[in-house]
Design a protein around this motif. Structure first.
Motif, PDB file in Angstrom:
ATOM      1  N   TYR A 156       0.832  -1.208   0.000  1.00 12.53           N
ATOM      2  CA  TYR A 156       0.000   0.000   0.000  1.00 12.53           C
ATOM      3  C   TYR A 156       0.865   1.255   0.000  1.00 12.53           C
ATOM      4  O   TYR A 156       0.631   2.174  -0.793  1.00 12.53           O
ATOM      5  CB  TYR A 156      -0.932  -0.021   1.212  1.00 12.53           C
ATOM      6  CG  TYR A 156      -1.645   1.284   1.459  1.00 12.53           C
ATOM      7  CD1 TYR A 156      -2.715   1.668   0.654  1.00 12.53           C
ATOM      8  CD2 TYR A 156      -1.250   2.133   2.478  1.00 12.53           C
ATOM      9  CE1 TYR A 156      -3.370   2.871   0.869  1.00 12.53           C
ATOM     10  CE2 TYR A 156      -1.898   3.331   2.702  1.00 12.53           C
ATOM     11  CZ  TYR A 156      -2.953   3.700   1.896  1.00 12.53           C
ATOM     12  OH  TYR A 156      -3.596   4.890   2.116  1.00 12.53           O
ATOM     13  N   PHE A 157       1.858   1.311   0.883  1.00  8.83           N
ATOM     14  CA  PHE A 157       2.703   2.508   0.953  1.00  8.83           C
ATOM     15  C   PHE A 157       3.525   2.693  -0.321  1.00  8.83           C
ATOM     16  O   PHE A 157       3.709   3.808  -0.791  1.00  8.83           O
ATOM     17  CB  PHE A 157       3.610   2.466   2.179  1.00  8.83           C
ATOM     18  CG  PHE A 157       2.919   2.891   3.438  1.00  8.83           C
ATOM     19  CD1 PHE A 157       2.280   4.116   3.537  1.00  8.83           C
ATOM     20  CD2 PHE A 157       2.885   2.052   4.529  1.00  8.83           C
ATOM     21  CE1 PHE A 157       1.630   4.508   4.692  1.00  8.83           C
ATOM     22  CE2 PHE A 157       2.229   2.431   5.697  1.00  8.83           C
ATOM     23  CZ  PHE A 157       1.606   3.660   5.776  1.00  8.83           C
ATOM     24  N   LEU A 158       4.017   1.609  -0.894  1.00  4.09           N
ATOM     25  CA  LEU A 158       4.772   1.731  -2.137  1.00  4.09           C
ATOM     26  C   LEU A 158       3.882   2.218  -3.280  1.00  4.09           C
ATOM     27  O   LEU A 158       4.286   3.063  -4.084  1.00  4.09           O
ATOM     28  CB  LEU A 158       5.415   0.395  -2.503  1.00  4.09           C
ATOM     29  CG  LEU A 158       6.604  -0.033  -1.654  1.00  4.09           C
ATOM     30  CD1 LEU A 158       7.054  -1.433  -2.046  1.00  4.09           C
ATOM     31  CD2 LEU A 158       7.747   0.946  -1.792  1.00  4.09           C
ATOM     32  N   THR A 159       2.676   1.694  -3.374  1.00  2.00           N
ATOM     33  CA  THR A 159       1.768   2.092  -4.448  1.00  2.00           C
ATOM     34  C   THR A 159       1.265   3.517  -4.253  1.00  2.00           C
ATOM     35  O   THR A 159       1.179   4.286  -5.209  1.00  2.00           O
ATOM     36  CB  THR A 159       0.577   1.126  -4.522  1.00  2.00           C
ATOM     37  OG1 THR A 159       1.075  -0.201  -4.634  1.00  2.00           O
ATOM     38  CG2 THR A 159      -0.297   1.421  -5.714  1.00  2.00           C
ATOM     39  N   ILE A 197       8.534   8.091  -5.079  1.00  2.00           N
ATOM     40  CA  ILE A 197       9.650   7.153  -5.294  1.00  2.00           C
ATOM     41  C   ILE A 197      10.237   7.348  -6.685  1.00  2.00           C
ATOM     42  O   ILE A 197      11.459   7.336  -6.851  1.00  2.00           O
ATOM     43  CB  ILE A 197       9.168   5.709  -5.064  1.00  2.00           C
ATOM     44  CG1 ILE A 197       8.784   5.511  -3.595  1.00  2.00           C
ATOM     45  CG2 ILE A 197      10.244   4.707  -5.473  1.00  2.00           C
ATOM     46  CD1 ILE A 197       8.066   4.214  -3.309  1.00  2.00           C
ATOM     47  N   GLN A 198       9.389   7.525  -7.690  1.00  2.00           N
ATOM     48  CA  GLN A 198       9.896   7.759  -9.032  1.00  2.00           C
ATOM     49  C   GLN A 198      10.657   9.069  -9.118  1.00  2.00           C
ATOM     50  O   GLN A 198      11.638   9.176  -9.850  1.00  2.00           O
ATOM     51  CB  GLN A 198       8.754   7.747 -10.038  1.00  2.00           C
ATOM     52  CG  GLN A 198       8.206   6.377 -10.321  1.00  2.00           C
ATOM     53  CD  GLN A 198       7.010   6.409 -11.257  1.00  2.00           C
ATOM     54  OE1 GLN A 198       6.354   7.441 -11.415  1.00  2.00           O
ATOM     55  NE2 GLN A 198       6.727   5.270 -11.870  1.00  2.00           N
ATOM     56  N   GLY A 199      10.225  10.081  -8.374  1.00  2.00           N
ATOM     57  CA  GLY A 199      10.939  11.363  -8.349  1.00  2.00           C
ATOM     58  C   GLY A 199      12.316  11.248  -7.730  1.00  2.00           C
ATOM     59  O   GLY A 199      13.245  11.960  -8.104  1.00  2.00           O
TER      60      GLY A 199
END
Length: 172
Positions: A158-161, A167-169
């Motif tokens: 959940y936190f990753l999504t 995260i991508q930034g």
């Protein structure tokens, strides 16, 4: 052509006459077969290194690893394929759905543990099954660790999504 096939039946050097499937441990009373698939070193290595059968780890760690993996992958179908998939709260719905399923699965494991499960049977692939699955206490310990790992895996997914843009930034 038929004569060549008949002639090959009497030739022990013909590769079509080699036995490749045997009774497990060469005992026909066992009721299992040793095939080129389940007795190959690659399959034995792979299954022997799964958390359920890996030697030298505790019951708690077995349940924790299996629970983390299941919690992590169960989140995705609920979040991305569920009825709320195109809403703002899709990830939260996925988390709640995954947590609900993990709780149901833990209940099923606990019920199984209290039903006097049969002793694990040694097989060609797993010649020495772990002692964790030989008692009710072992199964209950496995179930409680599965619950903790499953919740942790679902929350991690959940936190990753949810924070995927952040995260991508960070990584480009």
């Amino acid at each position: 052509m038929a004569q060549a096939v008949d002639a090959s039946k009497n030739s022990p050097s013909d590769p079509r006459n080699r036995e490749v499937v045997f009774p497990a441990f060469r005992d026909p009373q066992v009721g299992n077969l040793e095939t080129p698939i389940n007795s190959s070193p690659l399959v034995k290595w792979f299954i022997g290194n799964l958390p359920a059968y890996r030697p030298g780890i505790t019951t708690f760690r077995r349940g924790l690893e299996i629970g983390m993996a299941h919690g992590y992958w169960i989140f995705g179908p609920f979040a991305k394929l569920g009825p709320l998939r195109n809403t703002v709260n899709a990830n939260l719905a996925g988390l709640l759905g995954a947590l609900g399923l993990i709780v149901i699965l833990t209940g099923a494991l606990s019920l199984y543990a209290n039903s006097n499960p049969p002793q694990p049977v040694k097989s060609v692939t797993i010649p020495s099954p772990p002692e964790a699955f030989q008692s009710n206490e072992g199964w209950n310990g496995f179930a409680s660790a599965f619950l903790i790992g499953g919740i942790g895996g679902a929350v991690t997914a959940y936190f990753l999504t949810t924070n995927l843009g952040l995260i991508q930034g960070l990584f480009g």
